[in-house]
Scaffold this active site. Structure first.
Site, PDB file in Angstrom:
ATOM      1  N   ASP A 678       0.826  -1.212   0.000  1.00 44.34           N
ATOM      2  CA  ASP A 678       0.000   0.000   0.000  1.00 44.34           C
ATOM      3  C   ASP A 678       0.855   1.255   0.000  1.00 44.34           C
ATOM      4  O   ASP A 678       1.877   1.324   0.697  1.00 44.34           O
ATOM      5  CB  ASP A 678      -0.914   0.028   1.230  1.00 44.34           C
ATOM      6  N   LYS A 753      -7.189  11.142  10.163  1.00 44.00           N
ATOM      7  CA  LYS A 753      -6.717  10.371   9.007  1.00 44.00           C
ATOM      8  C   LYS A 753      -7.513  10.661   7.740  1.00 44.00           C
ATOM      9  O   LYS A 753      -6.940  10.944   6.685  1.00 44.00           O
ATOM     10  CB  LYS A 753      -6.759   8.868   9.318  1.00 44.00           C
ATOM     11  N   ASP A 910      -4.268   2.669  -4.968  1.00 46.22           N
ATOM     12  CA  ASP A 910      -2.954   2.873  -4.353  1.00 46.22           C
ATOM     13  C   ASP A 910      -2.514   1.644  -3.572  1.00 46.22           C
ATOM     14  O   ASP A 910      -1.658   1.733  -2.695  1.00 46.22           O
ATOM     15  CB  ASP A 910      -2.978   4.088  -3.425  1.00 46.22           C
TER      16      ASP A 910
END
Length: 977
Positions: A678, A753, A910
């Protein structure tokens, strides 16, 4: 006849022989017989070996010998060479007239034998390969026939199923054994079919039919009835903003589109049936065209079709013009109206015989009020199809009977060759999800095929990855789901109770109404989640016994790749990712075993994923007993895996690691598990590469480090520092002081986040506020809604300020992109650009135009893309869209390179996946492709394209670039990890 002995020639022994004639048979004698023979022959004793060692190979000596004498001749370690073979033959044959000579194992004979054996083995291997290839082709043809049948006969099979159920009900009274939803659909089928048939046979004028029910007679009534029921139930299951309902315009267009797609296939089949029926004897097959033969074969047996490409071309050449949304909506509305008039439900309650049964409509057409515009007296309404609560309850329990289009394919998808050439064999497949944007469609269609070749190859690579269902994980999921869910991230199958009113106090009543509203909203969300889970599980159940399946991929308008199947895919939740695995297994190897352990630790998360690799390996070693227990006894053991952030993926890794550790050779154990690598806040990684800013590059792991840099923790620390500073200020002079005190000890990585992650994609202050508000709600430390709202506002401002301090270069690039978009949009032009792989992108943000049509159900206002751009949307959306197009390019470049290297590859924007044994190789490739991508003058090319397209406009200068060396990415172990 004597027995056979063996002989190993001395390295120093050499044979000199004459070429021997054919057609001789030889026999082997014992040593004693050989001794007697040597004494009675004229051969010298030294010509024979001391120890006889006879091979299996036999050699002829002479073809003009009348008698037969058997003599065994061999070499000895002390013997340099044999006498001339012709002399031996002559000497023996003159003494013993009924004997032959046998020659023992010269090297050239062994060579001949081994060469013959090798040739024979190659022939056998070749035959085996041919058989394997024949079997492979046979199985592929069988799967292809199944796939074609699934795409073309789905509705037909559903109709036949309903007819069969009706027959069984009449004969065996099976209704009580049917699932609830199946009972409902079966009860609606015949009345709806009759209503549609009546509508088709009605003597209405052409004008009336065109106005209210165009193409109503284009399909058999039974097939049309099935389409209406299943499409509407599917839309209700997909959920949405409204409770127990779906907007009329959405349902009508969806039903109209489904009918149109089926009409194309149906008409094609009917036409070929007529061709076959009206063929005369004089019309032999030789007189028919190739196309007609293919059509006739296709109708005769869909299963036996082998010329799918030609058939699709024929279908396309004979297809009429598209109906258009107006016609689709009119037909859909009329069919919806017929359904509301014929579909009923009956509550499952005991009623006395003298009381009429409580039967009520399953669906109602009602109007709801849209949000009022302040200061305006006009009230806007919109129509919805509202379903009875009993229907919702039935759908909630099971969706096994629902037909889901665009399921994963049993054979690899068609390779992409154009905008509508690729993907599924017969179902309509489009390269890009344009959502009706004609400008984007035209842009893609007008691009030369050569320019799009890399994009096509990447989508073909993603679509060629073969998947299968992990049956052990599916079994665990089914057990939890049958038990009511509510663990391992599965939604609770029970609704939250609606609070009761226990007081007449006005304030208490007000609070009670608010709690009721909140409970109903929660239950609506739970219902939507339960439907989603059932849809995923229904696909998994259908595919669990398949050897493998494939996901055709296409693009969104920015160039990001997505599976065309929407439910059970690897872009979805932990549930889906845990259930899915590669169909092909590969041995772990030493590096693969290491990566499997790292992968398991990263899935467990809880901060473990931010440790260095050695620490993650140590974590796994310290929990070996927990891992083995989880694998062996997932539901009745200590259930350690349930504490993971991604529990089902963690359990799959536990099972795979357990298999390896139990093996005497762990490195040879086969693994089907996809191992993830990742990106670290991937959007910021792309901005750091564009701006070459060293500090930002280090913050997002473009630079090598001893452990992963965690940008989310860094921002959380900055936010916490600011809040603690504000909390000691005087509340009289600084109103934020009280809010800061309220948030002390609530700021952590999770709180910020999502905002950090989406900041590079253009998150607004309002978006950041809502994200932080949801996290604070989860903590449950602030009960008052108003206080929660103001605290979220304050925390959002602080978080965005901290982001601006740390990522100034990224902000500069974002601002430049937004300013360029504003310049273009101010001229009423959409922002256009071409990705590094040659994909043209057009931002589809235009003011919509309302188009009103009258249907039999209501007046519909269809929205169409207008000609005036939305300047603000064009500006704010361009930076995130541009970066998305770059991360999509990186993923596609990596996919093609992995394919060329022989790797299995799957991508989730991603997050790149491959087998454990291939992670090191994939890591090298993805870093090389990232450096290759950003070694291109991306921003310079973008500015040049803008200047060439709009020479009269003035664009701002390029943002300043830092001194970061992209080559450092190649040595960064945590760039993707």
């Amino acid at each position: 006849m004597a027995s056979t002995a063996s002989y190993s020639p001395s390295p120093t022994s050499q044979w000199r022989t004459q070429k021997l004639p054919k057609r001789f048979n030889f026999y082997v004698i014992h040593n004693q017989e050989f001794g007697k023979l040597s004494q009675s022959s004229s051969l010298p004793t030294s010509s024979f070996p001391k120890t006889l060692k006879l091979p299996v190979i036999q050699m002829p000596i002479n073809n003009n010998i009348q008698s037969q004498t058997t003599v065994c001749v061999s070499t000895d370690e002390n013997l340099e060479e044999l006498v001339n073979l012709q002399k031996i033959a002559n000497g023996v044959l003159t003494k013993e007239s009924n004997k032959r000579v046998f020659i023992q194992d010269p090297p050239w004979v062994s060579s001949l034998f081994m060469n013959s054996l090798f040739v024979r083995a190659k022939q056998v291997q070749g035959v085996r390969r041919e058989f394997r290839e024949i079997e492979r082709r046979r199985r592929y043809a069988m799967l292809r026939r199944r796939q074609i049948k699934a795409e073309t006969e789905a509705w037909e099979q559903m109709v036949e199923e309903y007819r069969e159920l009706e027959r069984e009900m009449c004969e065996k009274k099976l209704a009580p054994n049917l699932p609830y939803v199946k009972k409902l659909l079966l009860g609606w089928f015949e009345p709806l079919r009759q209503a549609i048939e009546k509508e088709q046979n009605a003597e209405t004028t052409v004008k009336h039919r065109a106005a209210f029910a165009p193409h109503i007679d284009s399909l058999p009534a039974d097939k049309m009835a099935v389409i209406v029921m299943h499409k509407l139930m599917g839309l209700l299951m997909m959920g949405g903003k409204e409770e127990r309902c779906v907007q009329v315009v959405q349902a009508a267009v969806q039903i109209g589109m489904a009918v149109e797609n089926e009409v194309r296939i149906h008409n094609f089949l009917e036409k070929t049936k007529k061709l076959q029926k009206h063929m005369t004897g004089a019309q032999s097959q030789e007189d028919m065209s190739r196309e007609t033969m293919i059509l006739r074969k296709r109708v005769k047996s869909l299963i036996k079709r082998n010329r799918v490409v030609e058939v699709r071309k024929l279908m396309k050449s004979e297809e009429p013009e598209s109906w258009g949304r107006d016609t689709q909506a009119k037909l859909g509305c009329r069919l919806l109206e017929l359904l509301t008039e014929t579909a009923y439900v009956q509550p499952p309650v005991d009623q006395s015989a003298d009381t009429p049964p409580d039967i009520r409509p399953a669906f109602r057409h009602v109007f709801r009020i849209a949000t009022r515009d302040p200061g305006k007296s006009i009230v806007k309404k919109y129509g919805v199809i509202e379903c009875d609560p009993l229907v919702v309850a039935g759908v909630d329990r099971t969706v096994k009977q629902m037909m889901i289009p665009y399921v994963p394919m049993l054979v690899p998808p068609k390779k992409w060759r154009g905008y509508d050439k690729g993907g599924y064999l017969f179902l309509p497949s489009y390269l890009m999800r344009t959502h009706g944007s004609r400008r984007q469609q035209d842009a893609v269609r007008s691009v030369p095929t050569k320019q799009m070749q890399q994009v096509y190859e990447a989508l073909d690579t993603l679509g060629s990855t073969k998947w299968r269902v992990n049956k052990r994980i599916l079994s665990v999921v089914e057990s939890i789901w049958a038990g009511g869910g509510n663990i391992a991230g599965l939604v609770d199958r029970k609704d939250v109770p609606i609070p009761e009113l226990h007081s007449d106090d006005i304030m208490e009543v007000k609070k009670w109404k608010w709690r009721v509203r909140k409970s109903k909203k929660i239950n609506q969300e739970l219902h939507s989640q339960r439907c989603d889970t059932e849809l995923k599980l229904s696909v998994a159940r259908k595919l669990k016994d398949e050897e493998g399946f494939y996901y055709p991929h296409n693009l969104d308008f920015r160039g990001r790749a997505y599976p065309m199947h929407p439910h059970l895919n690897h872009l979805s939740s932990d549930l889906c990712r845990g259930i899915l695995e590669f169909a092909e297994g590969r041995p772990l190897g030493k590096s693969g075993l290491r990566w499997l352990k790292i992968h398991l630790a990263s899935l467990y998360a809880g901060g473990i994923e931010k440790l260095c690799y050695d620490a993650r390996l140590a974590f796994v070693e310290n929990h070996i007993d927990d891992i083995l227990d989880s694998a062996n006894n997932p539901l009745n053991g200590n259930r350690w895996w349930l504490n993971a952030e991604d529990p089902f993926q963690c359990l799959a890794a536990c099972i795979n690691l357990s298999e390896a550790l139990k093996s005497s050779s762990p490195h040879t154990v086969f693994s089907h598990l996809p191992i993830h690598q990742d990106g670290s806040c991937n959007g910021l990684q792309h901005y750091a590469a564009l701006g070459r800013d060293s500090m930002e590059a280090a913050a997002v792991n473009l630079v090598a480090g001893d452990k992963p840099a965690d940008v989310y923790t860094e921002i959380a620390l900055r936010v916490d520092h600011i809040i603690r500073g504000d909390s000691i200020k005087d509340p009289a002079t600084d109103p934020n002081a009280l809010l800061a005190k309220l948030l002390i000890d609530q700021v952590d990585r999770k709180l910020v986040k999502q905002t950090v992650m989406t900041s590079v994609y253009g998150v607004t202050y309002v978006g950041a506020r809502e994200q932080i508000k949801r996290r604070l709600e989860e903590k449950g430390l602030i009960d008052d809604d108003r206080l929660l709202f103001t605290a979220s506002c304050y925390a959002a401002k602080v978080t965005l300020a901290a982001l601006g301090e740390l990522f100034q270069a990224a902000r500069g690039t974002m601002t430049w992109l937004g300013d360029c978009a504003k310049v273009i949009a101010s001229e009423n032009q959409p922002v256009r650009w071409t990705t590094p792989l040659g994909l043209p992108v057009v931002q589809p943000y235009f003011k919509t135009q309302r188009h009103v049509i009258r249907t039999s159900l209501q007046v519909l206002a269809l929205q169409r893309e207008g000609d005036t751009v939305e300047v603000r949307k064009q500006r704010t959306a361009f930076p995130p869209n541009f970066v998305h197009s770059l991360d999509g390019s990186h993923m596609m470049m990596t996919a093609v390179a992995c394919r060329d290297a022989g790797l299995q590859f799957a991508g989730v924007h991603d997050s790149f996946w491959t087998h454990a044994c291939d992670v090191d190789q994939m890591n090298r490739i993805l870093r090389e492709k990232f450096v290759e991508l950003y070694s291109m003058p991306i921003l310079e090319d973008l500015l040049e394209s803008f200047q060439n397209s709009y020479p009269a406009l003035t664009f701002p200068p390029l943002p300043k670039r830092g001194d970061f060396d992209l080559v450092e990415v190649l040595e960064s172990p945590y760039f993707f990890n």
